[in-house]
Design an enzyme around this catalytic site. Structure first.
Site, mmCIF file in Angstrom:
data_model
loop_
_atom_site.group_PDB
_atom_site.id
_atom_site.type_symbol
_atom_site.label_atom_id
_atom_site.label_comp_id
_atom_site.label_asym_id
_atom_site.label_seq_id
_atom_site.Cartn_x
_atom_site.Cartn_y
_atom_site.Cartn_z
ATOM 1 N N ARG A 179 0.815 -1.221 0.000
ATOM 2 C CA ARG A 179 0.000 0.000 0.000
ATOM 3 C C ARG A 179 0.843 1.263 0.000
ATOM 4 N NH1 ARG A 179 -3.891 -1.020 4.911
ATOM 5 N NH2 ARG A 179 -1.853 -1.602 5.648
ATOM 6 N N ARG A 239 -0.630 -15.320 6.564
ATOM 7 C CA ARG A 239 -1.848 -15.971 7.030
ATOM 8 C C ARG A 239 -2.428 -16.795 5.880
ATOM 9 N NH1 ARG A 239 -0.316 -15.203 11.458
ATOM 10 N NH2 ARG A 239 -1.345 -14.086 13.156
ATOM 11 N N GLU A 268 -6.423 -23.755 10.242
ATOM 12 C CA GLU A 268 -5.436 -24.483 11.052
ATOM 13 C C GLU A 268 -6.110 -25.129 12.243
ATOM 14 O OE1 GLU A 268 -2.337 -21.664 11.944
ATOM 15 O OE2 GLU A 268 -1.961 -21.282 9.826
ATOM 16 N N HIS A 286 2.912 -23.705 10.971
ATOM 17 C CA HIS A 286 2.857 -22.348 11.549
ATOM 18 C C HIS A 286 3.950 -22.134 12.610
ATOM 19 C CE1 HIS A 286 -0.040 -18.756 12.380
ATOM 20 N NE2 HIS A 286 1.220 -18.414 12.570
ATOM 21 N N GLY A 288 6.569 -19.858 12.059
ATOM 22 C CA GLY A 288 7.333 -18.662 11.683
ATOM 23 C C GLY A 288 8.056 -18.013 12.850
HETATM 24 C C1 DGY Z 1 2.018 -13.923 14.550
HETATM 25 O O1 DGY Z 1 2.651 -13.430 15.485
HETATM 26 O O2 DGY Z 1 1.118 -13.338 13.970
HETATM 27 C C2 DGY Z 1 2.435 -15.293 14.138
HETATM 28 O O3 DGY Z 1 1.667 -15.824 13.153
HETATM 29 C C3 DGY Z 1 2.510 -16.195 15.339
HETATM 30 O O4 DGY Z 1 3.620 -16.979 15.085
#
Ligand code: DGY
Length: 320
Positions: A179, A239, A268, A286, A288
């Site tokens: 954006r 996401r 999930e 998930h 990350g």
């Molecule tokens: C977040 O912090 O949004 C992550 O997806 C959680 O690991």
């Protein structure tokens, strides 16, 4: 409940780095990983603070179950698409998240997925473990190199920008879509801002770092995957709903998409069977932000936010 001590309800779990500090100051009730929706609603009664996470829909039903004394929803995540912000605003409830502490972890995981998908590591490892490796084969598992490739970053916020730095460090040319203009990344990394379709066409690797909003939902579907193309790599650590999983699975099956690396899914912990069976697809559960430093930092940020609001101060990371 002790009249002096406000109640903090942790809908599921919070790591000791945050939980212990909350327990020193407040009454704390923890639902646990196995808590179902009815347990969560029952546990919520009387909460002044509710600690949620991305798997927990914080909607009107849950807010009402907490009661009128609720003052803060502290999300144990940087993303807050699980929280109904309007419903919180209507009730005068502050919402907080945990930015910054997970930037490095998530960007590194996105780069790990990039390399793993680009080099077909999932298929190669699966074949080896299943006893299907017949020896060195010069034509097998060929992928692409990041050096010399164009890497497209969709959403150049904190995590996207750090991922872009890592890709630039490996010798990639950086393009981005988002954006707002990012003059710092443009001057530091030579990054060029493109429209989403132009980015998808230009980039050999596309990594998604945008938040989940009604506007970003299904932003990557069959038409977009066609643009990424048969040698291209798609990575998603943001996401699940941003990417149409069925379209990814069928593009991998048909060869319309080179490879994919995914850490997030729409429902999930369910992962579509079509993805589980698709070739050239690295799938993670998930993780990350799953480093010790990031998860402890997130837990501690949750505690900072709860303590600030319940003690009448401005929380360090307010969303609304
Ligand atoms: C977040 O912090 O949004 C992550 O997806 C959680 O690991």
């Amino acid at each position: 409940m002790n009249a002096e001590r406000q109640l903090v309800v942790v809908a599921r779990v919070l790591l000791p780095a945050g939980l212990d500090r909350l327990r020193e100051r407040f009454e704390v009730r923890v639902g646990g990983l196995e808590a179902g929706w009815e347990d969560v609603l029952a546990n919520a009664a009387g909460a002044s603070a509710l600690v949620a996470d991305p798997s927990m829909p914080v909607n009107s039903e849950l807010l009402d179950a907490c009661g009128e004394q609720l003052r803060v929803v502290a999300n144990f995540a940087v993303g807050y698409d699980n929280v109904d912000l309007e419903a919180c605003k209507e009730r005068g409830v502050t919402v907080t998240n945990t930015p910054d502490v997970l930037t490095e972890a998530t960007a590194e995981l996105a780069m790990a997925l990039t390399l793993a998908a680009a080099r077909r590591m999932s298929d190669a490892e699966r074949d080896l473990r299943a006893g299907r490796w017949g020896g060195w084969d010069p034509a097998a598992y060929r992928g692409i190199e990041v050096r010399g490739s164009t890497v497209g970053v969709v959403g150049l916020g904190r995590i996207g920008a750090r991922y872009a730095e890592l890709a630039h460090g490996l010798g990639a040319t950086i393009v981005y879509a988002g954006r707002s203009e990012r003059p710092k990344a443009e001057s530091k990394l030579g990054a060029e801002r493109l429209s989403l379709p132009a980015l998808l066409e230009a980039a050999a690797v596309v990594s998604i770092h945008a938040p989940a909003t009604p506007e970003t939902r299904s932003m990557i579907g069959a038409a977009e995957l066609e643009l990424i193309g048969p040698e291209g790599v798609l990575v998603n650590t943001s996401r699940g709903p941003l990417v149409d999983s069925e379209a990814v699975a069928s593009a991998l099956e048909s060869g319309a998409l080179g490879a994919a690396g995914l850490d997030v899914y729409e429902n999930e912990p369910d992962v579509p069977t079509s993805l589980l069976e698709a070739p050239r697809c690295v799938l993670l559960p998930h993780i990350g932000s799953a480093t010790i430093a990031a998860r402890d930092g997130m837990a501690s940020a949750v505690a900072d936010n709860v303590i600030a609001v319940l003690e009448g101060e401005e929380p360090p990371s307010r969303v609304v």
